[in-house]
Write a protein that holds these residues in place. Structure first.
Motif, mmCIF file in Angstrom:
data_model
loop_
_atom_site.group_PDB
_atom_site.id
_atom_site.type_symbol
_atom_site.label_atom_id
_atom_site.label_comp_id
_atom_site.label_asym_id
_atom_site.label_seq_id
_atom_site.Cartn_x
_atom_site.Cartn_y
_atom_site.Cartn_z
ATOM 1 N N GLY A 5 0.779 -1.234 0.000
ATOM 2 C CA GLY A 5 0.000 0.000 0.000
ATOM 3 C C GLY A 5 0.808 1.282 0.000
ATOM 4 N N THR A 6 2.130 1.170 0.019
ATOM 5 C CA THR A 6 2.982 2.358 -0.001
ATOM 6 C C THR A 6 2.970 2.995 -1.388
ATOM 7 O OG1 THR A 6 4.429 1.337 1.644
ATOM 8 C CG2 THR A 6 5.348 3.178 0.372
ATOM 9 N N ALA A 7 2.777 4.303 -1.438
ATOM 10 C CA ALA A 7 2.829 5.011 -2.723
ATOM 11 C C ALA A 7 4.272 5.001 -3.230
ATOM 12 C CB ALA A 7 2.346 6.443 -2.557
ATOM 13 N N ASN A 8 4.474 4.604 -4.512
ATOM 14 C CA ASN A 8 5.841 4.595 -5.026
ATOM 15 C C ASN A 8 6.003 5.295 -6.367
ATOM 16 O OD1 ASN A 8 4.795 2.609 -6.736
ATOM 17 N ND2 ASN A 8 6.677 1.425 -6.704
ATOM 18 N N HIS A 9 4.897 5.711 -7.003
ATOM 19 C CA HIS A 9 5.014 6.480 -8.245
ATOM 20 C C HIS A 9 3.679 7.129 -8.586
ATOM 21 C CE1 HIS A 9 3.334 2.691 -9.780
ATOM 22 N NE2 HIS A 9 2.862 3.413 -10.791
ATOM 23 N N LEU A 10 3.721 8.080 -9.496
ATOM 24 C CA LEU A 10 2.520 8.682 -10.059
ATOM 25 C C LEU A 10 2.479 8.325 -11.542
ATOM 26 C CD1 LEU A 10 2.704 12.279 -8.545
ATOM 27 C CD2 LEU A 10 1.342 10.340 -7.734
ATOM 28 N N ASN A 11 1.292 8.025 -12.034
ATOM 29 C CA ASN A 11 1.093 7.756 -13.459
ATOM 30 C C ASN A 11 0.197 8.873 -13.977
ATOM 31 O OD1 ASN A 11 0.119 6.913 -15.966
ATOM 32 N ND2 ASN A 11 0.178 4.757 -15.389
ATOM 33 N N LEU A 12 0.741 9.711 -14.830
ATOM 34 C CA LEU A 12 0.004 10.834 -15.388
ATOM 35 C C LEU A 12 0.006 10.701 -16.899
ATOM 36 C CD1 LEU A 12 -1.484 13.500 -15.314
ATOM 37 C CD2 LEU A 12 0.696 14.651 -14.909
ATOM 38 N N ALA B 214 9.003 0.941 -10.035
ATOM 39 C CA ALA B 214 7.906 1.612 -10.742
ATOM 40 C C ALA B 214 7.696 0.935 -12.099
ATOM 41 C CB ALA B 214 8.218 3.086 -10.931
ATOM 42 N N PRO B 215 6.461 0.919 -12.573
ATOM 43 C CA PRO B 215 6.212 0.288 -13.878
ATOM 44 C C PRO B 215 6.818 1.104 -15.012
ATOM 45 C CG PRO B 215 4.254 1.430 -13.137
ATOM 46 C CD PRO B 215 5.252 1.490 -12.008
ATOM 47 N N THR C 108 0.261 8.119 -18.816
ATOM 48 C CA THR C 108 1.340 7.177 -19.126
ATOM 49 C C THR C 108 2.735 7.711 -18.833
ATOM 50 O OG1 THR C 108 1.725 7.642 -21.484
ATOM 51 C CG2 THR C 108 -0.053 6.092 -20.959
ATOM 52 N N PHE C 109 2.866 8.940 -18.320
ATOM 53 C CA PHE C 109 4.157 9.426 -17.845
ATOM 54 C C PHE C 109 4.301 8.940 -16.415
ATOM 55 C CE2 PHE C 109 2.949 12.601 -21.029
ATOM 56 C CZ PHE C 109 4.100 12.654 -21.804
ATOM 57 N N ILE C 110 5.381 8.222 -16.105
ATOM 58 C CA ILE C 110 5.611 7.694 -14.765
ATOM 59 C C ILE C 110 6.581 8.615 -14.033
ATOM 60 C CG2 ILE C 110 6.500 5.746 -13.414
ATOM 61 C CD1 ILE C 110 3.914 5.089 -14.891
ATOM 62 N N PHE C 111 6.158 9.103 -12.872
ATOM 63 C CA PHE C 111 6.995 9.956 -12.046
ATOM 64 C C PHE C 111 7.307 9.208 -10.756
ATOM 65 C CE2 PHE C 111 4.384 12.726 -14.649
ATOM 66 C CZ PHE C 111 5.316 13.624 -15.158
ATOM 67 N N SER C 112 8.593 9.081 -10.431
ATOM 68 C CA SER C 112 9.006 8.428 -9.193
ATOM 69 C C SER C 112 10.076 9.285 -8.529
ATOM 70 C CB SER C 112 9.533 7.013 -9.466
ATOM 71 O OG SER C 112 10.704 7.064 -10.251
ATOM 72 N N ARG C 113 10.340 9.014 -7.278
ATOM 73 C CA ARG C 113 11.360 9.791 -6.566
ATOM 74 C C ARG C 113 12.762 9.457 -7.055
ATOM 75 N NH1 ARG C 113 9.813 12.490 -1.876
ATOM 76 N NH2 ARG C 113 7.648 12.127 -1.325
#
Length: 82
Positions: free
Chosen positions: A49-56, A70-71, A58-63
Motif C-alpha cells: 500500500g505504499t505510494a511509489n510512483h505517479l502515473n500521469l 515503478a512500472p 502514461t508518464f511515470i513519475f518516481s522519486r
C-alpha cells in the motif's frame, strides 16, 4: 500543494508546465487545465500500500530516476538499448 480540495503541481525548477487537478476518487485525480487538462493522474502503490510512483497520462513519475519498482509503460526490451 492542495487548495480547496484540489492539487496544484508546479514545475520542480524553472518555468515548466504547472497543472491543477481535482480528486476523482481514491488515488485518482483529473487534470483541469494546461497540458494535462482532462488527463488522469493515479497513485501507484506497492503490494503493502505504499505510494511509489505517479502515473500521469502514461508518464511515470518516481522519486528515483528509472526506479526499478515503478512500472515502465510498454516494458523494456530484454536486449537493452540498440
Amino acid at each position: 500543494m492542495r487548495r480547496q480540495g484540489r492539487a496544484l503541481v508546479p514545475p520542480a525548477v524553472g518555468a515548466g508546465r504547472a497543472s491543477r487537478f481535482r480528486p476523482e476518487g481514491p488515488d485518482t485525480w483529473i487534470g483541469l487545465d494546461g497540458y494535462y487538462a482532462g488527463e488522469t493522474l493515479t497513485v501507484g502503490r506497492t503490494a503493502d500500500g505504499t505510494a511509489n510512483h505517479l502515473n500521469l497520462a502514461t508518464f511515470i513519475f518516481s522519486r528515483t530516476p528509472y526506479d526499478p519498482a515503478a512500472p515502465i509503460p510498454g516494458g523494456l526490451d530484454e536486449n537493452g538499448w540498440r
